[in-house]
Design an enzyme around this catalytic site. Structure first.
Site, short mmCIF file in Angstrom:
data_model
loop_
_atom_site.label_atom_id
_atom_site.label_comp_id
_atom_site.label_asym_id
_atom_site.label_seq_id
_atom_site.Cartn_x
_atom_site.Cartn_y
_atom_site.Cartn_z
N TYR A 1 47.90 48.37 7.01
CA TYR A 1 48.72 48.59 8.27
C TYR A 1 47.79 49.17 9.12
O TYR A 1 47.76 48.90 10.39
CB TYR A 1 49.86 49.62 7.92
CG TYR A 1 50.64 49.63 8.95
CD1 TYR A 1 51.44 48.86 9.66
CD2 TYR A 1 50.78 51.12 9.39
CE1 TYR A 1 52.18 48.99 10.77
CE2 TYR A 1 51.68 51.39 10.57
CZ TYR A 1 52.48 50.28 11.40
OH TYR A 1 52.97 50.73 12.38
N GLY B 1 60.72 46.76 20.12
CA GLY B 1 60.73 45.84 21.09
C GLY B 1 61.87 45.72 21.77
O GLY B 1 61.76 45.48 23.13
#
Length: 303
Positions: free
Chosen positions: A165, A15
């Protein structure tokens, strides 16, 4: 007016790598993260290292909490700032032992898929207010091995962190594809893409939730994950190259999954990524959308 990039999980890892790359391109930024202090430190560092007139702001949001997402949406609408790029990046590596949200959903799926579905819907008017906004959902190479059981999205029957996941990253990819199909049908100027960073140094291992009663092997696996993802792979900014490519260029068709080109899609320049069997199943994407609407209690027809 500066174009605006809104990035979830913007305080660290991929990010922050995306935020750095967008900052170099002159974008105004919003770093949305559950850790407001870390996001503020990241914002301050971006301003120091890459000075410029475009603002960098911080929003605190817990993507596992519908009320937190709704509150963010209300705050944003009150300002009316258009969003040119929404990067649905935030996620966790599932804990050793299955953990549920207050709503009863498996935590990694709730954050990566349900949270971003709700957030994209909450911010949709601001995306519509931009000339031609783009939504970029972060998937992973693990989608190629993933399976998605729509009758057991919380993995109550069989919980393994890696399977959880894989499923969450497959869900992110299916969301991006189904969103683009709906946008195309509505002739919307908004475009949806999926991207993955290859093998990238992130903090996802360090942020993996732990439990006091984790067994020794579970603690060792968490430590290995923390170490490996901190030191192995390309830099977060290099990992962000695929995100930047789909967010700012016309190189790839809307709905594409884009990732690094070389070494099994682990490093290198952006290229079209190989889809696993489940990711090629348009009916599965449609059914996941319908199931997500059922879970969230919100019918969404994006235009």
């Amino acid at each position: 007016m500066n174009r605006h990039a809104f990035i979830t999980g913007g305080a660290s890892g991929l990010g922050l790598g995306c935020a750095t790359a967008f900052r170099r391109l002159g974008y105004a930024l919003t770093l949305a993260d559950i850790d407001g202090e870390a996001a503020q430190r990241a914002a301050d560092r971006l301003r120091r290292q890459l000075p410029g007139p475009a603002p960098v702001r911080v929003e605190v949001v817990d993507l596992s909490d519908p009320a937190s997402i709704a509150a963010l949406g209300q705050r944003w609408h009150a300002e009316g700032t258009p969003i040119d790029v929404l990067v649905n990046n935030a996620g966790i590596y599932p804990p050793s032992q299955r953990r549920l949200t207050a709503e009863g959903h498996e935590l990694s799926f709730a954050i990566a898929h349900l949270g971003h579905f709700r957030l994209s819907q909450a911010l949709w008017p601001s995306l519509q207010a931009a000339p031609a906004a783009r939504v970029v959902s972060i998937s992973s190479m693990v989608q190629r091995q993933a399976r998605l059981n729509l009758d057991d999205l919380s993995h109550a029957q069989r919980y393994e962190p890696i399977r959880a996941y894989q499923a969450s990253k497959l869900a992110c990819l299916l969301f991006a594809q189904e969103l683009q199909r709906r946008l195309f049908a509505e002739r919307s100027p908004i475009r949806s893409y999926a991207a993955h960073p290859g093998v990238c140094r992130t903090q996802i291992g360090a942020h993996r939730p732990r439990a006091a009663d984790d067994r020794l092997w579970q603690r060792l696996s968490s430590a290995a994950l923390q170490w490996g993802l901190r030191y192995v792979g390309q830099s977060p900014e290099a990992g962000a190259a695929s995100v930047i490519a789909v967010a700012t260029t016309e190189r790839f068709a809307p709905g594409s999954l884009v990732g690094p080109r070389w070494l099994g899609e682990s490093v290198g320049a952006p290229a079209l990524s190989t889809l696993g069997p489940a990711a090629r199943d348009a009916d599965l994407a449609l059914r996941l959308w319908a199931r997500t609407e059922q879970i969230t209690g919100s019918i969404w027809n994006p235009r």
